[in-house]
Motif scaffolding. Structure first.
Motif, PDB file in Angstrom:
ATOM      1  N   LEU A  93     -23.682  59.588 -44.593  1.00  0.00           N
ATOM      2  CA  LEU A  93     -25.017  59.364 -43.941  1.00  0.00           C
ATOM      3  C   LEU A  93     -25.539  58.289 -44.786  1.00  0.00           C
ATOM      4  O   LEU A  93     -25.618  58.081 -46.006  1.00  0.00           O
ATOM      5  N   VAL A  94     -26.206  57.494 -43.672  1.00  0.00           N
ATOM      6  CA  VAL A  94     -27.152  56.448 -44.526  1.00  0.00           C
ATOM      7  C   VAL A  94     -28.469  56.358 -43.870  1.00  0.00           C
ATOM      8  O   VAL A  94     -28.655  56.642 -42.747  1.00  0.00           O
ATOM      9  N   ILE A  95     -29.353  56.811 -44.959  1.00  0.00           N
ATOM     10  CA  ILE A  95     -30.714  57.131 -44.746  1.00  0.00           C
ATOM     11  C   ILE A  95     -31.688  55.802 -45.186  1.00  0.00           C
ATOM     12  O   ILE A  95     -31.572  55.295 -46.168  1.00  0.00           O
ATOM     13  N   ASN A  96     -32.532  55.686 -44.387  1.00  0.00           N
ATOM     14  CA  ASN A  96     -33.757  54.485 -44.469  1.00  0.00           C
ATOM     15  C   ASN A  96     -35.010  55.521 -45.107  1.00  0.00           C
ATOM     16  O   ASN A  96     -35.701  56.125 -44.380  1.00  0.00           O
ATOM     17  N   LEU A 144     -32.498  51.762 -47.967  1.00  0.00           N
ATOM     18  CA  LEU A 144     -31.369  52.393 -47.458  1.00  0.00           C
ATOM     19  C   LEU A 144     -30.541  53.016 -48.795  1.00  0.00           C
ATOM     20  O   LEU A 144     -30.532  52.429 -49.836  1.00  0.00           O
ATOM     21  N   LEU A 145     -29.979  54.391 -48.408  1.00  0.00           N
ATOM     22  CA  LEU A 145     -29.249  54.949 -49.467  1.00  0.00           C
ATOM     23  C   LEU A 145     -28.313  55.494 -48.542  1.00  0.00           C
ATOM     24  O   LEU A 145     -28.421  55.976 -47.380  1.00  0.00           O
ATOM     25  N   VAL A 146     -26.919  55.721 -49.314  1.00  0.00           N
ATOM     26  CA  VAL A 146     -25.880  56.246 -48.725  1.00  0.00           C
ATOM     27  C   VAL A 146     -25.452  57.663 -49.335  1.00  0.00           C
ATOM     28  O   VAL A 146     -25.733  57.924 -50.502  1.00  0.00           O
ATOM     29  N   VAL A 147     -25.150  58.791 -48.684  1.00  0.00           N
ATOM     30  CA  VAL A 147     -25.040  59.967 -48.808  1.00  0.00           C
ATOM     31  C   VAL A 147     -23.758  60.371 -48.484  1.00  0.00           C
ATOM     32  O   VAL A 147     -23.444  60.458 -47.390  1.00  0.00           O
ATOM     33  N   ALA A 148     -22.643  61.153 -49.493  1.00  0.00           N
ATOM     34  CA  ALA A 148     -21.574  61.429 -49.048  1.00  0.00           C
ATOM     35  C   ALA A 148     -21.460  62.879 -48.704  1.00  0.00           C
ATOM     36  O   ALA A 148     -22.281  63.750 -49.256  1.00  0.00           O
TER      37      ALA A 148
END
Length: 325
Positions: A93-96, A144-148
């Protein structure tokens, strides 16, 4: 809470001569090499019934059994908190993240965090370390943050972060007028006196920040920042270290500085902006499943857009045009 893990496999003949930790990394790619090394040292790994060291060589054909424990996120509960999802697939997931949202539960913020929102959206993240978080942003930093979403994706994304191949670029407004871009290469660690703060210290961890000028105003500069490393508060500490702290930074920014002859709208805007003017606008990485180079961008949040507009108007009011670079 912890959960038991049991893994077993035979070491292939073609791995003969490899270090044990290297062989295990090939057999169990969902787990990082550092985690596997820790299990070996803790006696959680048996090779034909024997306990070996990470550097011991294997001959091929041995039976490996791992009995270990993994942290479970059972004490974190999902909460229906809005997520600005930029990208979503089976692996990540990529979250703003908006300013004001804490990323991870802690003593002062046990709930209502990004983690709680993620667990509500994707309950399977309870099975991934730190609910899939690979890196963090400060509470008052947006972007932006990436979540595995899987254990394997988490391992591969953490490896990219450690290898400095994950691209993270930021937009910021700093105090003072910079004459040009540059690089800050200065180690960061805990402040020797104020333990809740970070600082440039001789015995700190290596930290490298690159910055370039995007737009100049009368008393401030809009900059683009690229990280090589990811230390706590790195951009904020490094910019304060070169005496250009981020505008609005409540910890490292010092006293509010008003340009001489500032317009009333600018004075009001600067006094009202109570967070560090920092936004993670671009994220690039290699997709953990496809191997494809991918990237995402997030526009500046409204509060930074308004701030920059006021800075431009202040410059125009005094017939000093901003200098786009």
């Amino acid at each position: 809470m912890r959960k038991s893990l049991s893994l077993s496999a035979a070491i292939p003949e073609e791995m003969a001569g490899s270090r044990l930790d290297q062989a295990l990394a090939g057999l169990f790619p969902d787990y990082s090499r550092s985690r596997l090394q820790a299990w070996i040292r803790d006696g959680c790994v048996e090779v034909d019934g024997r306990h070996l060291r990470p550097r011991d060589r294997v001959e091929g054909g041995e039976q490996v059994r791992i009995r270990a424990e993994l942290e479970a996120n059972d004490n974190w509960e999902g909460q229906p908190i809005h997520l600005d999802i930029v990208h979503e697939d089976d692996e990540l997931l990529v979250i703003n993240k908006p300013a004001g949202l804490v990323v991870h539960p802690a003593a002062g913020n046990p709930d209502s965090t990004l983690v709680n929102a993620l667990l509500h959206h994707a309950p399977e993240l309870a099975r991934v370390p730190r609910a899939g978080l690979v890196h963090r942003l400060d509470k008052e930093t947006s972007g932006l943050l990436v979540v595995a979403r899987t254990l394997g994706a988490h391992t591969r994304l953490v490896e990219q972060l450690q290898a400095r191949t994950m691209g993270r670029e930021y937009e910021a407004v700093c105090v003072g007028v910079l004459t040009g871009g540059g690089k800050v290469d200065a180690p960061i660690g805990r402040h020797p006196v104020q333990r809740k703060r970070m600082a440039v210290v001789l015995n700190g961890k290596p930290a490298v920040t690159h910055y370039r000028v995007a737009e100049r105003f009368r008393g401030h500069t809009r900059i683009r920042v690229r990280l090589e490393t990811g230390r706590t508060h790195q951009i904020r500490v490094h910019m304060a270290h070169i005496r250009h702290p981020l505008l609005g930074d409540p910890v490292y920014g010092g006293r509010l500085q008003l340009p001489p002859g500032a317009t009333e709208p600018l004075v009001e805007a600067l006094r009202a902006f109570r967070r560090q003017a920092l936004h993670a606008w671009r994220l690039s990485l290699v997709h953990p499943a496809t191997g494809e180079a991918v990237s995402w961008e997030a526009p500046l949040p409204d509060d930074m857009v308004r701030l920059i507009e006021v800075l431009r108007e202040d410059a125009r009011h005094l017939e000093v045009e901003p200098w786009d670079v």
